[in-house]
Design a protein around this motif. Structure first.
Motif, short mmCIF file in Angstrom:
data_model
loop_
_atom_site.label_atom_id
_atom_site.label_comp_id
_atom_site.label_asym_id
_atom_site.label_seq_id
_atom_site.Cartn_x
_atom_site.Cartn_y
_atom_site.Cartn_z
N UNK A 101 12.57 3.36 -9.21
CA UNK A 101 12.77 4.71 -9.84
C UNK A 101 11.44 5.60 -9.94
N UNK A 102 10.46 5.15 -9.77
CA UNK A 102 9.12 6.02 -9.67
C UNK A 102 9.03 6.82 -8.31
N UNK A 103 9.94 6.20 -7.22
CA UNK A 103 10.17 6.93 -6.13
C UNK A 103 11.38 7.96 -6.03
N UNK A 104 12.08 7.83 -7.14
CA UNK A 104 13.30 8.62 -6.95
C UNK A 104 13.42 10.00 -6.44
N UNK A 105 12.39 10.73 -6.56
CA UNK A 105 12.38 12.07 -6.00
C UNK A 105 11.49 12.23 -4.87
N UNK A 106 11.27 11.26 -4.10
CA UNK A 106 10.53 11.15 -2.62
C UNK A 106 11.63 10.53 -1.70
N UNK A 107 11.16 10.96 -0.51
CA UNK A 107 11.87 10.19 0.67
C UNK A 107 11.00 8.97 0.71
N UNK A 108 11.58 7.88 1.23
CA UNK A 108 10.83 6.53 1.10
C UNK A 108 10.90 6.25 2.82
N UNK A 109 9.70 5.61 3.28
CA UNK A 109 9.62 4.84 4.19
C UNK A 109 9.03 3.46 3.68
N UNK A 110 9.80 2.26 4.26
CA UNK A 110 9.28 1.13 4.08
C UNK A 110 8.69 0.43 5.25
N UNK A 111 7.66 0.35 5.38
CA UNK A 111 6.94 0.04 6.66
C UNK A 111 6.49 -1.42 6.49
N UNK A 112 7.49 -2.12 7.36
CA UNK A 112 7.51 -3.76 7.42
C UNK A 112 6.78 -3.91 8.77
N UNK A 113 6.09 -3.06 9.77
CA UNK A 113 5.76 -3.17 10.96
C UNK A 113 4.75 -4.32 11.16
N UNK A 114 3.83 -4.54 9.92
CA UNK A 114 2.89 -5.74 9.76
C UNK A 114 3.46 -7.11 9.94
N UNK A 115 4.54 -6.93 9.47
CA UNK A 115 5.30 -8.37 9.15
C UNK A 115 6.01 -8.86 10.26
N UNK A 162 0.77 -1.28 0.08
CA UNK A 162 0.00 -0.20 -0.12
C UNK A 162 0.99 1.32 -0.10
N UNK A 163 0.67 2.12 -0.76
CA UNK A 163 1.51 3.14 -1.03
C UNK A 163 0.84 4.64 -0.61
N UNK A 164 1.23 5.40 0.32
CA UNK A 164 0.71 6.80 0.66
C UNK A 164 1.76 7.74 0.56
N UNK A 165 1.17 8.93 0.14
CA UNK A 165 2.02 10.01 -0.09
C UNK A 165 1.78 11.15 0.69
N UNK A 166 2.65 11.60 1.65
CA UNK A 166 2.57 12.68 2.28
C UNK A 166 3.61 13.84 2.12
N UNK A 167 3.27 14.89 1.29
CA UNK A 167 4.47 15.93 0.87
C UNK A 167 5.44 15.07 0.10
N UNK A 168 6.70 15.24 0.61
CA UNK A 168 8.10 14.55 0.04
C UNK A 168 8.21 13.25 0.03
N UNK A 169 7.08 12.68 0.77
CA UNK A 169 7.57 11.35 1.54
C UNK A 169 6.66 10.54 1.04
#
Length: 116
Positions: free
Chosen positions: A37-51, A8-15
Motif C-alpha cells: 500500500x506504500x507504493x499505491x500511488x506509484x508505478x512499480x517495477x519488480x526487478x527479479x533479474x538477479x534471481x 532495494x527500493x529506488x524511486x524515479x519520478x512516478x516509478x
C-alpha cells in the motif's frame, strides 16, 4: 526507507523499482506484499533479474499484486531473466530488462493520459 536485506527500493519520478537482492523469492514477495500500500500511488517495477532461479510459478504469485495495482491505474512490470515469456499470463507484464520496463510504463502512462 523500505530497503532491507531482501530488497532495494529506488524511486524515479512516478516509478518505484523494487529489486530482489537476496534471490530469496518467498521472503521478497512477503516483504513487497506487506508494504504494497506504500507504493499505491506509484508505478512499480519488480526487478527479479538477479534471481536466476525464478520460475513461471513464482511470477504467477505476483498476479494479485499486479491486478490490485492496475485497478489503481498504475503500471506493474516485472523484470525477469531466463523464463519463457510466451507462457506468462496476459495480466502480467514481464520483460527482460529495466529499460523495457520503463518503456512499457511510459507507454501506459500516455495511454492513461489519453483516457484508454
Amino acid at each position: 526507507s523500505f530497503n532491507s536485506q531482501f530488497m532495494k527500493v529506488d524511486q524515479k519520478g512516478h516509478t518505484i523499482t523494487i529489486k530482489d537482492t537476496q534471490g530469496d523469492f518467498a521472503s521478497f514477495l512477503d516483504k513487497v506484499s506487506q508494504s504494497n500500500t506504500a507504493f499505491d500511488s506509484h508505478n512499480l517495477i519488480i526487478d527479479l533479474s538477479h534471481n536466476k532461479s525464478i520460475t513461471l510459478e513464482d511470477l504467477k504469485l505476483l498476479l494479485p499484486l499486479a491486478k490490485q495495482h492496475k485497478k489503481l491505474k498504475k503500471s506493474f512490470v516485472v523484470v525477469a531473466d531466463g523464463i519463457d515469456f510466451n507462457a506468462v499470463p496476459a495480466q502480467l507484464s514481464v520483460v527482460p530488462s529495466n529499460l523495457e520496463a520503463h518503456d512499457i510504463i511510459e507507454m501506459e502512462e500516455i495511454e492513461r493520459d489519453l483516457g484508454f
